[in-house]
Scaffold this motif. Structure first.
Motif, mmCIF file in Angstrom:
data_model
loop_
_atom_site.group_PDB
_atom_site.id
_atom_site.type_symbol
_atom_site.label_atom_id
_atom_site.label_comp_id
_atom_site.label_asym_id
_atom_site.label_seq_id
_atom_site.Cartn_x
_atom_site.Cartn_y
_atom_site.Cartn_z
ATOM 1 N N LYS A 1 0.848 -1.200 0.000
ATOM 2 C CA LYS A 1 0.000 0.000 0.000
ATOM 3 C C LYS A 1 0.875 1.238 0.000
ATOM 4 O O LYS A 1 1.859 1.318 0.732
ATOM 5 N N LYS A 2 0.482 2.188 -0.851
ATOM 6 C CA LYS A 2 1.211 3.454 -0.908
ATOM 7 C C LYS A 2 0.356 4.514 -0.236
ATOM 8 O O LYS A 2 -0.781 4.746 -0.624
ATOM 9 N N TYR A 3 0.939 5.149 0.759
ATOM 10 C CA TYR A 3 0.231 6.172 1.518
ATOM 11 C C TYR A 3 0.543 7.554 0.958
ATOM 12 O O TYR A 3 1.539 7.738 0.248
ATOM 13 N N PRO A 4 -0.310 8.547 1.272
ATOM 14 C CA PRO A 4 -0.101 9.899 0.749
ATOM 15 C C PRO A 4 1.277 10.486 1.105
ATOM 16 O O PRO A 4 1.800 11.311 0.369
ATOM 17 N N ASN A 5 1.864 10.042 2.194
ATOM 18 C CA ASN A 5 3.189 10.534 2.579
ATOM 19 C C ASN A 5 4.301 9.836 1.793
ATOM 20 O O ASN A 5 5.474 9.923 2.154
ATOM 21 N N ARG A 6 3.924 9.138 0.722
ATOM 22 C CA ARG A 6 4.837 8.432 -0.183
ATOM 23 C C ARG A 6 5.454 7.167 0.416
ATOM 24 O O ARG A 6 6.312 6.557 -0.187
ATOM 25 N N ARG A 7 5.037 6.795 1.593
ATOM 26 C CA ARG A 7 5.581 5.585 2.203
ATOM 27 C C ARG A 7 4.879 4.361 1.646
ATOM 28 O O ARG A 7 3.694 4.388 1.321
ATOM 29 N N LEU A 8 5.642 3.284 1.553
ATOM 30 C CA LEU A 8 5.133 2.011 1.039
ATOM 31 C C LEU A 8 5.028 1.032 2.193
ATOM 32 O O LEU A 8 5.991 0.820 2.927
ATOM 33 N N ARG B 1 11.469 -12.006 -8.621
ATOM 34 C CA ARG B 1 10.259 -12.411 -9.353
ATOM 35 C C ARG B 1 9.081 -12.712 -8.437
ATOM 36 O O ARG B 1 8.242 -13.558 -8.735
ATOM 37 N N GLU B 2 9.029 -12.050 -7.308
ATOM 38 C CA GLU B 2 7.908 -12.238 -6.391
ATOM 39 C C GLU B 2 6.718 -11.421 -6.895
ATOM 40 O O GLU B 2 6.838 -10.220 -7.133
ATOM 41 N N PRO B 3 5.564 -12.055 -7.069
ATOM 42 C CA PRO B 3 4.404 -11.302 -7.562
ATOM 43 C C PRO B 3 3.901 -10.312 -6.505
ATOM 44 O O PRO B 3 3.764 -10.658 -5.333
ATOM 45 N N PHE B 4 3.685 -9.074 -6.951
ATOM 46 C CA PHE B 4 3.186 -8.061 -6.027
ATOM 47 C C PHE B 4 2.364 -7.039 -6.796
ATOM 48 O O PHE B 4 2.432 -6.944 -8.019
ATOM 49 N N VAL B 5 1.586 -6.291 -6.053
ATOM 50 C CA VAL B 5 0.822 -5.184 -6.609
ATOM 51 C C VAL B 5 0.941 -4.031 -5.617
ATOM 52 O O VAL B 5 0.968 -4.236 -4.411
ATOM 53 N N VAL B 6 1.052 -2.823 -6.155
ATOM 54 C CA VAL B 6 1.100 -1.637 -5.307
ATOM 55 C C VAL B 6 -0.233 -0.927 -5.469
ATOM 56 O O VAL B 6 -0.654 -0.626 -6.586
ATOM 57 N N ARG B 7 -0.899 -0.690 -4.355
ATOM 58 C CA ARG B 7 -2.217 -0.050 -4.370
ATOM 59 C C ARG B 7 -2.195 1.225 -3.542
ATOM 60 O O ARG B 7 -1.528 1.299 -2.509
ATOM 61 N N LYS C 1 -5.721 4.898 -0.050
ATOM 62 C CA LYS C 1 -7.039 5.515 0.052
ATOM 63 C C LYS C 1 -8.016 4.996 -1.001
ATOM 64 O O LYS C 1 -9.125 4.600 -0.692
ATOM 65 N N THR C 2 -7.582 5.020 -2.261
ATOM 66 C CA THR C 2 -8.495 4.721 -3.367
ATOM 67 C C THR C 2 -8.436 3.281 -3.849
ATOM 68 O O THR C 2 -9.266 2.867 -4.647
ATOM 69 N N ASN C 3 -7.405 2.547 -3.454
ATOM 70 C CA ASN C 3 -7.164 1.178 -3.906
ATOM 71 C C ASN C 3 -6.771 1.109 -5.390
ATOM 72 O O ASN C 3 -6.761 0.040 -5.985
ATOM 73 N N GLU C 4 -6.439 2.261 -5.985
ATOM 74 C CA GLU C 4 -6.002 2.314 -7.378
ATOM 75 C C GLU C 4 -4.685 1.548 -7.523
ATOM 76 O O GLU C 4 -3.815 1.601 -6.661
ATOM 77 N N ASP C 5 -4.532 0.833 -8.637
ATOM 78 C CA ASP C 5 -3.306 0.078 -8.902
ATOM 79 C C ASP C 5 -2.199 1.044 -9.327
ATOM 80 O O ASP C 5 -2.299 1.696 -10.363
ATOM 81 N N LEU C 6 -1.148 1.121 -8.532
ATOM 82 C CA LEU C 6 -0.021 2.019 -8.794
ATOM 83 C C LEU C 6 1.252 1.254 -9.167
ATOM 84 O O LEU C 6 2.332 1.848 -9.214
ATOM 85 N N THR C 7 1.122 -0.032 -9.443
ATOM 86 C CA THR C 7 2.282 -0.878 -9.705
ATOM 87 C C THR C 7 3.135 -0.330 -10.841
ATOM 88 O O THR C 7 4.350 -0.194 -10.710
ATOM 89 N N ARG C 8 2.508 -0.001 -11.938
ATOM 90 C CA ARG C 8 3.234 0.496 -13.105
ATOM 91 C C ARG C 8 4.005 1.769 -12.768
ATOM 92 O O ARG C 8 5.164 1.948 -13.151
ATOM 93 N N SER C 9 3.369 2.661 -12.033
ATOM 94 C CA SER C 9 4.004 3.914 -11.633
ATOM 95 C C SER C 9 5.235 3.654 -10.766
ATOM 96 O O SER C 9 6.280 4.289 -10.931
ATOM 97 N N ILE C 10 5.139 2.712 -9.855
ATOM 98 C CA ILE C 10 6.268 2.374 -8.980
ATOM 99 C C ILE C 10 7.397 1.735 -9.793
ATOM 100 O O ILE C 10 8.580 2.030 -9.584
ATOM 101 N N LEU C 11 7.055 0.870 -10.740
ATOM 102 C CA LEU C 11 8.077 0.264 -11.590
ATOM 103 C C LEU C 11 8.794 1.328 -12.421
ATOM 104 O O LEU C 11 10.023 1.285 -12.571
ATOM 105 N N LEU C 12 8.047 2.290 -12.942
ATOM 106 C CA LEU C 12 8.668 3.388 -13.689
ATOM 107 C C LEU C 12 9.576 4.220 -12.785
ATOM 108 O O LEU C 12 10.639 4.675 -13.206
#
Length: 180
Positions: A17-24, A45-51, A54-65
């Motif tokens: 989970k990514k919080y507004p304070n940018r912490r994971l 190669r551990e499967p994960f998703v970053v959400r 607050k909104t549960n929006e998928d932020l995985t791609r943004s974190i990878l970038l």
């Protein structure tokens, strides 16, 4: 019991989970983690998703970038300025979707080739390693030849798809008459 073994064999996707304070926050370990630790999940190669917490929006791609950006800003970038400029030029271009697919397939071919070489090198004794080193150029050339051939196939496919799309678009505007 059979169904438990089946479900246990399927890897669970780790949720970060990514919080507004940018912490994971890693919900698996119940601890805050750094971007470097997320990179380590990628490397193993551990499967994960970053959400978004607050909104549960998928932020995985943004974190990878973000990880790629940090790696590129570090000591030895993978992409030259010219390569990055060329990638940027594909955004909004008709070939954007094809370029993404092309890059993805080429990186996968390269990764597969690297994995095969690593697997083969595990079986080497000092004697077979010496033989390998003596024949390194032909082997590497063969593997690169396969890579180049697959890459050429992808380019040919891309060109064919672009030609069909162009013909369809010109046809829609009444400009795609028979070739003379």
């Amino acid at each position: 019991m059979q169904s438990k073994k089946t479900s246990a064999a399927k890897p669970a996707v780790r949720v970060i989970k990514k919080y507004p304070n940018r912490r994971l926050y890693d919900t698996d370990t119940s601890t805050y983690i750094t971007l470097a630790e997320v990179k380590q999940l990628v490397m193993t190669r551990e499967p994960f998703v970053v959400r978004d917490a607050k909104t549960n929006e998928d932020l995985t791609r943004s974190i990878l970038l973000q990880i790629i950006l940090e790696e590129e800003a570090g000591g030895a970038p993978m992409f030259s300025e010219a390569a990055l400029a060329n990638l940027i030029r594909f955004y909004g271009h008709a070939a954007q979707a094809f370029m993404g697919s092309y890059l993805e397939k080429n990186v996968q071919v390269f990764t597969d080739m690297q994995a095969r070489l690593a697997e083969q090198s595990k079986q080497f004794t000092p004697e077979t390693w010496a033989q390998f080193m003596a024949t390194q150029n032909p082997l590497v050339q063969g593997m690169m030849g396969n890579y180049v051939e697959q890459s050429k196939s992808l380019i040919d496919s891309l060109q064919e798809q672009m030609q069909k799309q162009t013909e369809q678009m010109l046809g829609a505007f009444g400009m795609g008459g028979p070739k003379r």
